[in-house]
Structure formats: C-alpha cells, structure tokens
Write an enzyme that holds these catalytic residues in place. Structure first.
Site, PDB file in Angstrom:
ATOM      1  N   ASP A 167       0.787  -1.253   0.000  1.00  0.00           N
ATOM      2  CA  ASP A 167       0.000   0.000   0.000  1.00  0.00           C
ATOM      3  C   ASP A 167       0.816   1.300   0.000  1.00  0.00           C
ATOM      4  O   ASP A 167       0.453   2.271   0.683  1.00  0.00           O
ATOM      5  CB  ASP A 167      -0.955   0.020   1.204  1.00  0.00           C
ATOM      6  CG  ASP A 167      -1.936  -1.137   1.206  1.00  0.00           C
ATOM      7  OD1 ASP A 167      -1.899  -1.947   0.265  1.00  0.00           O
ATOM      8  OD2 ASP A 167      -2.727  -1.243   2.160  1.00  0.00           O
ATOM      9  N   GLU A 199      -4.588  -0.879  -1.357  1.00  0.00           N
ATOM     10  CA  GLU A 199      -5.886  -0.947  -0.673  1.00  0.00           C
ATOM     11  C   GLU A 199      -6.854  -0.048  -1.432  1.00  0.00           C
ATOM     12  O   GLU A 199      -6.541   1.115  -1.711  1.00  0.00           O
ATOM     13  CB  GLU A 199      -5.770  -0.467   0.779  1.00  0.00           C
ATOM     14  CG  GLU A 199      -7.109  -0.528   1.513  1.00  0.00           C
ATOM     15  CD  GLU A 199      -7.029  -0.101   2.984  1.00  0.00           C
ATOM     16  OE1 GLU A 199      -5.927   0.067   3.513  1.00  0.00           O
ATOM     17  OE2 GLU A 199      -8.122   0.047   3.580  1.00  0.00           O
ATOM     18  N   LYS A 224      -6.587  -4.995  -3.088  1.00  0.00           N
ATOM     19  CA  LYS A 224      -7.221  -5.631  -1.925  1.00  0.00           C
ATOM     20  C   LYS A 224      -8.239  -4.683  -1.294  1.00  0.00           C
ATOM     21  O   LYS A 224      -7.952  -3.494  -1.116  1.00  0.00           O
ATOM     22  CB  LYS A 224      -6.153  -6.044  -0.904  1.00  0.00           C
ATOM     23  CG  LYS A 224      -5.349  -4.902  -0.310  1.00  0.00           C
ATOM     24  CD  LYS A 224      -4.247  -5.453   0.577  1.00  0.00           C
ATOM     25  CE  LYS A 224      -3.454  -4.398   1.288  1.00  0.00           C
ATOM     26  NZ  LYS A 224      -4.185  -3.592   2.257  1.00  0.00           N
ATOM     27  N   LYS A 255      -7.608  -4.802   4.895  1.00  0.00           N
ATOM     28  CA  LYS A 255      -6.291  -4.458   5.432  1.00  0.00           C
ATOM     29  C   LYS A 255      -5.287  -5.567   5.112  1.00  0.00           C
ATOM     30  O   LYS A 255      -4.131  -5.290   4.810  1.00  0.00           O
ATOM     31  CB  LYS A 255      -6.367  -4.235   6.952  1.00  0.00           C
ATOM     32  CG  LYS A 255      -7.394  -3.192   7.390  1.00  0.00           C
ATOM     33  CD  LYS A 255      -7.194  -1.852   6.737  1.00  0.00           C
ATOM     34  CE  LYS A 255      -8.168  -0.812   7.269  1.00  0.00           C
ATOM     35  NZ  LYS A 255      -8.219   0.379   6.398  1.00  0.00           N
ATOM     36  N   VAL A 279       3.245   0.255   4.168  1.00  0.00           N
ATOM     37  CA  VAL A 279       2.545   1.028   5.197  1.00  0.00           C
ATOM     38  C   VAL A 279       1.100   0.511   5.338  1.00  0.00           C
ATOM     39  O   VAL A 279       0.548  -0.030   4.385  1.00  0.00           O
ATOM     40  CB  VAL A 279       2.518   2.524   4.812  1.00  0.00           C
ATOM     41  CG1 VAL A 279       3.925   3.075   4.745  1.00  0.00           C
ATOM     42  CG2 VAL A 279       1.765   2.804   3.525  1.00  0.00           C
ATOM     43  N   THR A 280       0.530   0.722   6.510  1.00  0.00           N
ATOM     44  CA  THR A 280       1.161   1.218   7.706  1.00  0.00           C
ATOM     45  C   THR A 280       1.506   0.031   8.608  1.00  0.00           C
ATOM     46  O   THR A 280       0.823  -0.996   8.574  1.00  0.00           O
ATOM     47  CB  THR A 280       0.255   2.205   8.505  1.00  0.00           C
ATOM     48  OG1 THR A 280      -0.943   1.528   8.894  1.00  0.00           O
ATOM     49  CG2 THR A 280      -0.091   3.412   7.672  1.00  0.00           C
ATOM     50  N   CYS A 321      -2.045  -2.414   7.839  1.00  0.00           N
ATOM     51  CA  CYS A 321      -2.003  -3.382   6.732  1.00  0.00           C
ATOM     52  C   CYS A 321      -0.757  -4.257   6.748  1.00  0.00           C
ATOM     53  O   CYS A 321      -0.814  -5.420   6.334  1.00  0.00           O
ATOM     54  CB  CYS A 321      -2.155  -2.647   5.401  1.00  0.00           C
ATOM     55  SG  CYS A 321      -3.804  -1.949   5.230  1.00  0.00           S
ATOM     56  N   GLN A 336       8.115 -12.861  21.969  1.00  0.00           N
ATOM     57  CA  GLN A 336       7.774 -14.254  22.305  1.00  0.00           C
ATOM     58  C   GLN A 336       8.429 -15.242  21.329  1.00  0.00           C
ATOM     59  O   GLN A 336       7.793 -16.175  20.844  1.00  0.00           O
ATOM     60  CB  GLN A 336       6.248 -14.453  22.310  1.00  0.00           C
ATOM     61  CG  GLN A 336       5.518 -13.535  23.295  1.00  0.00           C
ATOM     62  CD  GLN A 336       4.035 -13.752  23.252  1.00  0.00           C
ATOM     63  OE1 GLN A 336       3.543 -14.785  23.696  1.00  0.00           O
ATOM     64  NE2 GLN A 336       3.319 -12.776  22.698  1.00  0.00           N
TER      65      GLN A 336
HETATM   66  C1  C5J Z   1      -3.011   0.693   5.501  1.00  0.00           C
HETATM   67  C2  C5J Z   1      -4.698   2.000   6.591  1.00  0.00           C
HETATM   68  N1  C5J Z   1      -2.521   0.441   4.298  1.00  0.00           N
HETATM   69  N2  C5J Z   1      -3.875   2.427   7.548  1.00  0.00           N
HETATM   70  N3  C5J Z   1      -4.248   1.274   5.541  1.00  0.00           N
HETATM   71  O1  C5J Z   1      -2.389   0.448   6.514  1.00  0.00           O
HETATM   72  O2  C5J Z   1      -5.868   2.290   6.636  1.00  0.00           O
END
Ligand code: C5J
Length: 232
Positions: free
Chosen positions: A27, A75, A132, A135, A160-161, A165, A205
């Site tokens: 994204d 996205e 897509k 997320k 990102v982010t 996502c 972990q």
């Molecule tokens: C992504 C969002 N790509 N933060 N989308 O992380 O809405």
C-alpha cells in the site's frame, strides 16, 4: 552461488532461501503518502511514512537485480463501493470518506490517481499488483495463488502502515505457514509509538508473528548473489 543466506534478525537469525522468498510492498499509495491526500485529511503526519521511501526503493532495486518475485498491493475499492462494507465506510468521523472526491481523485477508488502507487516505487509491468479491499493482502485476493504458483515460503514484508495493513498481512501470512521478515526501516506508521511497538510485537515471544531486520542488513545478502540469468 548458494540461494540460502543467513539474515541477522530479531528475535534471532533466520535462514532465507532466496529462490523461495518474495518481496511484498504493502500500500505505498499516493492516498496514504502524499501531502494533501487521504492520510493527511485524517489528521496524520505523512512525513512519518515518506521516510520509508528511500530505504524501500533501495531494497526494491536489490530485489529486482536478483530476480526476486516482487508483489505490490493497493488498498482500495470498486467505483460503486460494492466491495466496501458499511462498517468500513462509515467508521469514525473523518472529514472525507472512502469514495469522496479528494485531492487526487476519489479516495481509495481503483483507477484513481491517488489509489495508485507513488512514482518512486512504481511497479514494473512484470511485477504482480494485488488490489485488496481489506487491510490484509490475503483477504479476497489472489495472493495465496500467486505465492503457491511461485513456490514462495518466505516473505520480506514492507510498506505502510506498520500496525494496520503490514501487521494484518503478516499475521495472515504467518497463519498460512509463511515465514515473514518485517523490514524495519521499510515499514512506516503515522504514529512513532505504533511503529516501535508494532515492530516489537512481530518478534516478541520468540518471533510470534515472524522476524524483523532492517533493509540495510538484507541488501548486502542480495548483492552477494549472482543475478538470475534471464530465460532464453
Ligand atoms: C493501511 C490504513 N494500508 N492504515 N491502511 O495500513 O488504513
């Protein structure tokens, strides 16, 4: 030239088979990264994401040079929003919503300028681009098939982010049996605390979701590998 390399990562070293590893770039879209775009209209500081561009472009160059499978994701939604559930569309109190006119066209709508990937990381015609609606990059996409067709078992996860996502995709991949290295200087969050904790959560972990390592540790391993000969 061996295809296997050892990457110094957290929580510990990971053996990567470069023939079975793909670079996935999540994204890196104008709507999220550019000043004036959707991300900024949500009140976010887009400079936090822009610092990912240079290290990620370097990693992308190195991956391309060795013929690694590169997958970009975006996205976004169909123009009639039929693939955008009301629960997503109506969430929160943003000044603009998905599908509204924005600085770069209708926000997060496929085919609009803002929905596309920033110029610095523009996909090559030969690279995979996954659109897509969610997320996670596995939900309602062809990603599983692309990875299976290319016999990929390990992923370098970037984009990102970090906490949205990137995390969702890494968790989806982990549950499907992929080994994920989240590339720490090639993922970004609008929120510095989420960036730090998001990365810590991956490797916590004993590596509950995967590994983390910077691109600066990965690039030399790729550069040490002979380029893949083009098929004749
Ligand atoms: C992504 C969002 N790509 N933060 N989308 O992380 O809405």
């Amino acid at each position: 030239m061996p295809t296997t390399v050892i990457l110094d990562a957290l929580p510990g070293p990971i053996e990567l088979d470069l023939d079975q590893t793909a670079l996935i770039i999540i994204d890196m879209q104008r709507d999220f990264l550019l000043p004036g775009g959707f991300g900024e209209t949500l009140g976010n500081d887009v400079s936090q994401l822009q610092r990912v561009v240079e290290p990620l472009a370097a990693l992308l160059d190195a991956a391309r040079a060795v013929g690694m499978l590169v997958i970009h994701t975006r996205e976004g939604h169909l123009p009639d929003l039929s693939d955008c559930p009301p629960a997503k569309l109506n969430r929160g109190q943003p000044s603009k919503r998905i599908g509204d006119p924005g600085a770069f066209g209708r926000i997060l709508i496929r085919g609009e300028y803002g929905h596309d990937i920033i110029d610095e990381l523009a996909p090559l015609d030969t690279e995979v681009v996954i659109d897509k609606p969610g997320k996670g990059a596995f939900y309602a996409t062809e990603l599983s098939k692309v990875l299976a067709d290319n016999e990929i078992t390990q992923l370098l996860v970037t984009g990102v982010t970090t906490e949205v996502c990137v995390h969702t995709t890494t968790r989806e991949a982990n549950d499907r049996g992929f080994e994920c290295v989240v590339v720490s200087d090639c993922v970004g969050s609008y929120f510095p605390d989420f960036q730090r904790v998001g990365l810590e959560m991956i490797a916590a972990q004993g590596g509950i979701f995967g590994w983390t390592a910077p691109g600066t540790a990965i690039i030399p391993l790729l550069n040490g590998r002979a380029p893949v000969e083009p098929a004749v």
